[in-house]
Design a protein around this motif. Structure first.
Motif, PDB file in Angstrom:
ATOM      1  N   THR A  48       0.837  -1.203   0.000  1.00 14.58           N
ATOM      2  CA  THR A  48       0.000   0.000   0.000  1.00 14.58           C
ATOM      3  C   THR A  48       0.872   1.253   0.000  1.00 14.58           C
ATOM      4  O   THR A  48       2.004   1.228   0.442  1.00 14.58           O
ATOM      5  CB  THR A  48      -0.871   0.057   1.274  1.00 14.58           C
ATOM      6  OG1 THR A  48      -0.010   0.056   2.407  1.00 14.58           O
ATOM      7  CG2 THR A  48      -1.813  -1.110   1.377  1.00 14.58           C
ATOM      8  N   ASN A  49       0.294   2.316  -0.534  1.00 16.21           N
ATOM      9  CA  ASN A  49       0.897   3.644  -0.423  1.00 16.21           C
ATOM     10  C   ASN A  49      -0.125   4.564   0.220  1.00 16.21           C
ATOM     11  O   ASN A  49      -1.326   4.415  -0.027  1.00 16.21           O
ATOM     12  CB  ASN A  49       1.216   4.231  -1.804  1.00 16.21           C
ATOM     13  CG  ASN A  49       2.383   3.547  -2.462  1.00 16.21           C
ATOM     14  OD1 ASN A  49       3.038   2.696  -1.870  1.00 16.21           O
ATOM     15  ND2 ASN A  49       2.646   3.906  -3.690  1.00 16.21           N
ATOM     16  N   LEU A  50       0.337   5.502   1.019  1.00 12.45           N
ATOM     17  CA  LEU A  50      -0.592   6.474   1.592  1.00 12.45           C
ATOM     18  C   LEU A  50      -0.063   7.886   1.370  1.00 12.45           C
ATOM     19  O   LEU A  50       1.101   8.172   1.626  1.00 12.45           O
ATOM     20  CB  LEU A  50      -0.787   6.231   3.091  1.00 12.45           C
ATOM     21  CG  LEU A  50      -1.846   7.144   3.734  1.00 12.45           C
ATOM     22  CD1 LEU A  50      -3.243   6.709   3.355  1.00 12.45           C
ATOM     23  CD2 LEU A  50      -1.719   7.164   5.244  1.00 12.45           C
ATOM     24  N   MET A  59      -5.179   6.457  -0.442  1.00 13.12           N
ATOM     25  CA  MET A  59      -4.444   5.212  -0.289  1.00 13.12           C
ATOM     26  C   MET A  59      -4.509   4.421  -1.575  1.00 13.12           C
ATOM     27  O   MET A  59      -5.554   4.337  -2.220  1.00 13.12           O
ATOM     28  CB  MET A  59      -5.030   4.390   0.861  1.00 13.12           C
ATOM     29  CG  MET A  59      -4.224   3.132   1.130  1.00 13.12           C
ATOM     30  SD  MET A  59      -4.867   2.189   2.494  1.00 13.12           S
ATOM     31  CE  MET A  59      -3.848   2.765   3.805  1.00 13.12           C
ATOM     32  N   ARG A 108      -5.503  -6.702   6.265  1.00 15.08           N
ATOM     33  CA  ARG A 108      -4.506  -5.714   6.667  1.00 15.08           C
ATOM     34  C   ARG A 108      -5.222  -4.573   7.339  1.00 15.08           C
ATOM     35  O   ARG A 108      -6.255  -4.117   6.866  1.00 15.08           O
ATOM     36  CB  ARG A 108      -3.755  -5.198   5.436  1.00 15.08           C
ATOM     37  CG  ARG A 108      -2.259  -5.429   5.561  1.00 15.08           C
ATOM     38  CD  ARG A 108      -1.465  -4.754   4.526  1.00 15.08           C
ATOM     39  NE  ARG A 108      -0.449  -3.947   5.203  1.00 15.08           N
ATOM     40  CZ  ARG A 108       0.543  -3.357   4.575  1.00 15.08           C
ATOM     41  NH1 ARG A 108       0.655  -3.437   3.279  1.00 15.08           N
ATOM     42  NH2 ARG A 108       1.423  -2.662   5.239  1.00 15.08           N
ATOM     43  N   PHE A 110      -4.854  -0.662   9.312  1.00 21.67           N
ATOM     44  CA  PHE A 110      -4.005   0.521   9.392  1.00 21.67           C
ATOM     45  C   PHE A 110      -4.580   1.484  10.410  1.00 21.67           C
ATOM     46  O   PHE A 110      -5.793   1.560  10.586  1.00 21.67           O
ATOM     47  CB  PHE A 110      -3.986   1.262   8.052  1.00 21.67           C
ATOM     48  CG  PHE A 110      -3.667   0.383   6.887  1.00 21.67           C
ATOM     49  CD1 PHE A 110      -2.356   0.195   6.489  1.00 21.67           C
ATOM     50  CD2 PHE A 110      -4.675  -0.247   6.183  1.00 21.67           C
ATOM     51  CE1 PHE A 110      -2.053  -0.616   5.409  1.00 21.67           C
ATOM     52  CE2 PHE A 110      -4.379  -1.065   5.102  1.00 21.67           C
ATOM     53  CZ  PHE A 110      -3.066  -1.238   4.722  1.00 21.67           C
ATOM     54  N   THR A 111      -3.702   2.229  11.042  1.00 23.42           N
ATOM     55  CA  THR A 111      -4.136   3.373  11.815  1.00 23.42           C
ATOM     56  C   THR A 111      -3.793   4.591  10.985  1.00 23.42           C
ATOM     57  O   THR A 111      -2.621   4.871  10.733  1.00 23.42           O
ATOM     58  CB  THR A 111      -3.417   3.428  13.172  1.00 23.42           C
ATOM     59  OG1 THR A 111      -3.613   2.168  13.809  1.00 23.42           O
ATOM     60  CG2 THR A 111      -3.984   4.516  14.043  1.00 23.42           C
ATOM     61  N   LEU A 112      -4.815   5.282  10.506  1.00 22.88           N
ATOM     62  CA  LEU A 112      -4.588   6.432   9.647  1.00 22.88           C
ATOM     63  C   LEU A 112      -4.107   7.619  10.484  1.00 22.88           C
ATOM     64  O   LEU A 112      -4.439   7.707  11.666  1.00 22.88           O
ATOM     65  CB  LEU A 112      -5.882   6.790   8.902  1.00 22.88           C
ATOM     66  CG  LEU A 112      -6.411   5.694   7.978  1.00 22.88           C
ATOM     67  CD1 LEU A 112      -7.812   6.041   7.491  1.00 22.88           C
ATOM     68  CD2 LEU A 112      -5.487   5.474   6.800  1.00 22.88           C
TER      69      LEU A 112
ATOM     70  N   VAL B  74       3.875  12.128   0.994  1.00 21.81           N
ATOM     71  CA  VAL B  74       3.952  10.683   1.181  1.00 21.81           C
ATOM     72  C   VAL B  74       3.966  10.352   2.669  1.00 21.81           C
ATOM     73  O   VAL B  74       4.801  10.847   3.419  1.00 21.81           O
ATOM     74  CB  VAL B  74       5.214  10.119   0.495  1.00 21.81           C
ATOM     75  CG1 VAL B  74       5.350   8.633   0.747  1.00 21.81           C
ATOM     76  CG2 VAL B  74       5.176  10.395  -0.990  1.00 21.81           C
ATOM     77  N   GLN B  75       3.014   9.540   3.090  1.00 19.76           N
ATOM     78  CA  GLN B  75       3.010   9.058   4.475  1.00 19.76           C
ATOM     79  C   GLN B  75       3.787   7.752   4.551  1.00 19.76           C
ATOM     80  O   GLN B  75       4.592   7.558   5.431  1.00 19.76           O
ATOM     81  CB  GLN B  75       1.581   8.848   4.958  1.00 19.76           C
ATOM     82  CG  GLN B  75       0.711  10.089   4.861  1.00 19.76           C
ATOM     83  CD  GLN B  75       1.174  11.180   5.807  1.00 19.76           C
ATOM     84  OE1 GLN B  75       1.222  10.986   7.003  1.00 19.76           O
ATOM     85  NE2 GLN B  75       1.532  12.330   5.263  1.00 19.76           N
ATOM     86  N   TRP B  76       3.473   6.848   3.641  1.00 18.81           N
ATOM     87  CA  TRP B  76       4.334   5.675   3.458  1.00 18.81           C
ATOM     88  C   TRP B  76       4.174   5.195   2.027  1.00 18.81           C
ATOM     89  O   TRP B  76       3.169   5.465   1.378  1.00 18.81           O
ATOM     90  CB  TRP B  76       4.034   4.566   4.470  1.00 18.81           C
ATOM     91  CG  TRP B  76       2.717   3.874   4.333  1.00 18.81           C
ATOM     92  CD1 TRP B  76       2.346   2.996   3.363  1.00 18.81           C
ATOM     93  CD2 TRP B  76       1.581   3.973   5.210  1.00 18.81           C
ATOM     94  NE1 TRP B  76       1.064   2.554   3.574  1.00 18.81           N
ATOM     95  CE2 TRP B  76       0.587   3.125   4.696  1.00 18.81           C
ATOM     96  CE3 TRP B  76       1.335   4.688   6.374  1.00 18.81           C
ATOM     97  CZ2 TRP B  76      -0.662   2.999   5.312  1.00 18.81           C
ATOM     98  CZ3 TRP B  76       0.090   4.543   6.978  1.00 18.81           C
ATOM     99  CH2 TRP B  76      -0.888   3.706   6.451  1.00 18.81           C
ATOM    100  N   GLU B  77       5.180   4.510   1.554  1.00 17.61           N
ATOM    101  CA  GLU B  77       5.172   4.050   0.165  1.00 17.61           C
ATOM    102  C   GLU B  77       5.815   2.674   0.124  1.00 17.61           C
ATOM    103  O   GLU B  77       6.989   2.531   0.418  1.00 17.61           O
ATOM    104  CB  GLU B  77       5.954   5.041  -0.705  1.00 17.61           C
ATOM    105  CG  GLU B  77       5.334   5.256  -2.062  1.00 17.61           C
ATOM    106  CD  GLU B  77       5.900   6.480  -2.788  1.00 17.61           C
ATOM    107  OE1 GLU B  77       7.081   6.762  -2.605  1.00 17.61           O
ATOM    108  OE2 GLU B  77       5.139   7.106  -3.551  1.00 17.61           O
ATOM    109  N   GLU B  78       5.021   1.684  -0.217  1.00 19.78           N
ATOM    110  CA  GLU B  78       5.567   0.325  -0.275  1.00 19.78           C
ATOM    111  C   GLU B  78       5.779  -0.137  -1.702  1.00 19.78           C
ATOM    112  O   GLU B  78       6.377  -1.169  -1.949  1.00 19.78           O
ATOM    113  CB  GLU B  78       4.630  -0.655   0.455  1.00 19.78           C
ATOM    114  CG  GLU B  78       4.557  -0.394   1.939  1.00 19.78           C
ATOM    115  CD  GLU B  78       3.458  -1.163   2.634  1.00 19.78           C
ATOM    116  OE1 GLU B  78       3.424  -1.113   3.867  1.00 19.78           O
ATOM    117  OE2 GLU B  78       2.626  -1.812   1.971  1.00 19.78           O
ATOM    118  N   PHE B  79       5.222   0.610  -2.651  1.00 22.98           N
ATOM    119  CA  PHE B  79       5.493   0.284  -4.049  1.00 22.98           C
ATOM    120  C   PHE B  79       5.563   1.593  -4.828  1.00 22.98           C
ATOM    121  O   PHE B  79       5.101   2.625  -4.362  1.00 22.98           O
ATOM    122  CB  PHE B  79       4.452  -0.669  -4.633  1.00 22.98           C
ATOM    123  CG  PHE B  79       3.043  -0.129  -4.683  1.00 22.98           C
ATOM    124  CD1 PHE B  79       2.207  -0.225  -3.585  1.00 22.98           C
ATOM    125  CD2 PHE B  79       2.559   0.462  -5.848  1.00 22.98           C
ATOM    126  CE1 PHE B  79       0.906   0.272  -3.640  1.00 22.98           C
ATOM    127  CE2 PHE B  79       1.253   0.944  -5.901  1.00 22.98           C
ATOM    128  CZ  PHE B  79       0.433   0.852  -4.792  1.00 22.98           C
TER     129      PHE B  79
END
Lengths: 148, 128
Positions: A48-50, A59, A108, A110-112, B74-79
């Motif tokens: 995932t990406n956020l 997301m 899965r 998540f805590t946003l 970007v908060q997180w990026e896994e791909f």
């Protein structure tokens, strides 16, 4: 022994130079990762990406070969849970030479980073990529502050 | 002599990193029946126009480029951006003109039809 720090610096510089040269000789080294990790082995679910886009969060989730019926998205405050089941799409009457694509169920959660207005959430699935648009609740939205 | 000048004149090439985006082998399933070979490759997030399928000299190569533009902080990026790339050897019995490909739900599905000559045939025994 070295008497000055500059000697050590110089040595490190020489090592950096060597590293740069090696990198230039093999530009592709380390670029070609092996296979994407199978879900269940290393990860608890799909990647995932956020992103934080000011008044909403976005997301993106990698979900190849899944339709909207296979997915379940739950949201409460800033807690998001995505679960799904990837069904096998093995055609009938064929023999398999190679099966790498995993078929498994996953969950899965998540805590946003902020509270989300659960009524205005949008989900879109295209090309195996799920995009969730999560508008922040009024209290969590950024506000312009005026100076008196 | 000619070789020699070539050797002397060869310029040092120090190309910059040729590819900006990392390459990744897509996960594939391969199935076969009497009529065709099926190849399924997971390419999530790849657009139809960014996929190329080449077959040349018995080598089938797949390539799909995925570009993901960050829409915010970007908060997180896994791909991220990736080029899915993989090459297979294809048996001679495949009819190259009849290959067809479809993309659905991030899965590339290739149908490799076997040529008529390669299909199994029942041979009848004639009574003498």
């Amino acid at each position: 022994m070295w008497t000055r720090w500059s000697d050590i610096d110089r040595m490190f510089n020489a090592m950096d130079l060597l590293q740069n040269r090696m990198n230039r000789m093999f530009p592709d080294y380390g670029k070609f990762k092996s296979f994407p990790a199978a879900w269940d082995a290393l990860q608890s679910g799909p990647s995932t990406n956020l992103y934080d886009v000011g008044d909403h969060l976005e997301m993106k989730i990698e979900l190849p070969c899944m339709t909207k019926d296979d997915l379940n998205i739950k949201l409460q405050g800033n807690y998001l849970e995505i679960s799904g089941l990837r069904k096998s799409d093995t055609p009938k009457g064929y023999s398999a030479h190679r099966v790498e694509r995993v078929t498994t169920s996953f969950t899965r959660s998540f805590t946003l980073p902020s509270e989300v207005d659960t009524n205005k959430v949008q989900a879109q699935l295209a090309n195996g990529l799920l995009t969730l648009t999560l508008p922040k609740s009024e209290a969590a939205k950024p506000k312009q502050i005026e100076i008196n | 002599m000619n070789d020699r000048t070539k050797l002397v004149k060869r310029e040092e090439s120090m190309p910059k990193t040729s590819r900006e985006i990392p390459a990744l082998a897509p996960l594939v399933d391969i199935y076969e029946n009497e009529d065709e070979i099926l190849l399924y490759a997971d390419m999530p997030g790849v657009d139809k126009k960014d996929i190329t399928v080449n077959i040349d000299n018995g080598k089938l190569s797949l390539s799909g480029v995925r570009k993901i533009e960050p829409t915010g902080a970007v908060q997180w990026e896994e791909f991220g951006n990736v080029e899915y790339q993989r090459t297979f050897s294809v048996p001679q019995t495949i009819d190259v003109d009849k290959i067809n490909a479809e993309l659905k739900d991030g899965v590339l599905r290739l149908h490799l039809t076997k040529s008529e000559a390669a299909k199994p045939k029942q041979i009848e025994i004639k009574a003498a």
